[in-house]
Design an enzyme around this catalytic site. Structure first.
Site, PDB file in Angstrom:
ATOM      1  N   GLU A  29       7.453  64.335  21.865  1.00  0.00           N
ATOM      2  CA  GLU A  29       5.996  65.618  21.847  1.00  0.00           C
ATOM      3  C   GLU A  29       6.480  66.666  23.240  1.00  0.00           C
ATOM      4  O   GLU A  29       6.406  66.914  23.338  1.00  0.00           O
ATOM      5  CB  GLU A  29       5.461  64.278  22.427  1.00  0.00           C
ATOM      6  CG  GLU A  29       4.940  63.334  21.352  1.00  0.00           C
ATOM      7  CD  GLU A  29       3.428  62.656  22.212  1.00  0.00           C
ATOM      8  OE1 GLU A  29       2.252  62.630  20.876  1.00  0.00           O
ATOM      9  OE2 GLU A  29       4.052  61.631  22.499  1.00  0.00           O
ATOM     10  N   TYR A  61     -16.821  82.967  28.553  1.00  0.00           N
ATOM     11  CA  TYR A  61     -16.657  82.079  27.823  1.00  0.00           C
ATOM     12  C   TYR A  61     -15.186  82.843  26.709  1.00  0.00           C
ATOM     13  O   TYR A  61     -14.178  82.210  26.961  1.00  0.00           O
ATOM     14  CB  TYR A  61     -17.360  82.127  25.676  1.00  0.00           C
ATOM     15  CG  TYR A  61     -17.833  83.136  25.558  1.00  0.00           C
ATOM     16  CD1 TYR A  61     -17.164  83.282  24.197  1.00  0.00           C
ATOM     17  CD2 TYR A  61     -19.880  83.362  25.427  1.00  0.00           C
ATOM     18  CE1 TYR A  61     -17.810  84.515  23.544  1.00  0.00           C
ATOM     19  CE2 TYR A  61     -19.578  84.276  24.869  1.00  0.00           C
ATOM     20  CZ  TYR A  61     -19.072  84.989  23.756  1.00  0.00           C
ATOM     21  OH  TYR A  61     -19.843  85.996  23.060  1.00  0.00           O
ATOM     22  N   GLU A  81      -6.096  62.141  28.105  1.00  0.00           N
ATOM     23  CA  GLU A  81      -7.036  61.254  28.980  1.00  0.00           C
ATOM     24  C   GLU A  81      -6.833  61.284  30.125  1.00  0.00           C
ATOM     25  O   GLU A  81      -7.615  62.745  31.140  1.00  0.00           O
ATOM     26  CB  GLU A  81      -6.985  59.884  29.884  1.00  0.00           C
ATOM     27  CG  GLU A  81      -7.429  58.846  28.855  1.00  0.00           C
ATOM     28  CD  GLU A  81      -6.387  58.375  28.272  1.00  0.00           C
ATOM     29  OE1 GLU A  81      -6.535  58.061  26.869  1.00  0.00           O
ATOM     30  OE2 GLU A  81      -5.548  59.325  27.777  1.00  0.00           O
ATOM     31  N   LYS A 106      -6.453  65.366  19.860  1.00  0.00           N
ATOM     32  CA  LYS A 106      -4.826  65.535  19.552  1.00  0.00           C
ATOM     33  C   LYS A 106      -4.637  65.174  18.050  1.00  0.00           C
ATOM     34  O   LYS A 106      -3.916  63.901  17.417  1.00  0.00           O
ATOM     35  CB  LYS A 106      -4.203  64.199  20.571  1.00  0.00           C
ATOM     36  CG  LYS A 106      -2.379  64.525  20.049  1.00  0.00           C
ATOM     37  CD  LYS A 106      -2.272  63.607  20.889  1.00  0.00           C
ATOM     38  CE  LYS A 106      -0.576  63.479  21.695  1.00  0.00           C
ATOM     39  NZ  LYS A 106       0.100  62.716  22.370  1.00  0.00           N
TER      40      LYS A 106
END
Length: 131
Positions: A29, A61, A81, A106
């Site tokens: 990863e 934005y 998290e 994810k």
């Protein structure tokens, strides 16, 4: 929605921001990375911007999207998290924002079973960060 949403405030929402990052606990990863999808909702008073038609009185934005993308593409973390908490702080950095909610998706998480999505949602108010 929980009480963090604010009492009758307006919202600016960014949905589906797709950014490549290198977050996760597995070496692959970190090495290869993967795409993360970010949703952010910001509670604020849009009345002053609406009354004057002035972009500087609300959340831009486009700038928000870039700031969130910079965090996702930046320094890797093990947990989504942790990433979600970093992103919600970016949203609350604008003093007009009372409360923010960020979801980090994810979709390519290394789970050996079929799934549609894995996500973590964090909601914080300016008061939460002050306390």
């Amino acid at each position: 929605m929980t009480a963090v949403a604010g009492a009758g405030r307006d919202r600016v929402t960014l949905t589906g921001l797709r950014v490549h990052g290198r977050h996760g606990v597995l070496p692959a990863e970190r090495e290869l990375g993967q795409f993360f999808v970010i949703d952010a909702t910001l509670w604020l008073d849009t009345g002053p911007a609406a009354a004057t038609d002035d972009l500087t009185l609300t959340v831009h934005y486009g700038e928000l999207a870039q700031a969130l993308a910079d965090v996702v593409a930046g320094e890797p973390v093990d947990l989504i998290e942790t990433l979600a908490h970093r992103l919600v702080r970016v949203c609350l950095a604008d003093p007009r924002v009372d409360t923010a909610e960020v979801t980090v998706h994810k979709p390519a998480a290394p789970v050996p079973l079929p799934f549609t999505d894995i996500a973590v949602t964090v909601a914080r108010s300016r008061q939460d960060l002050a306390g």
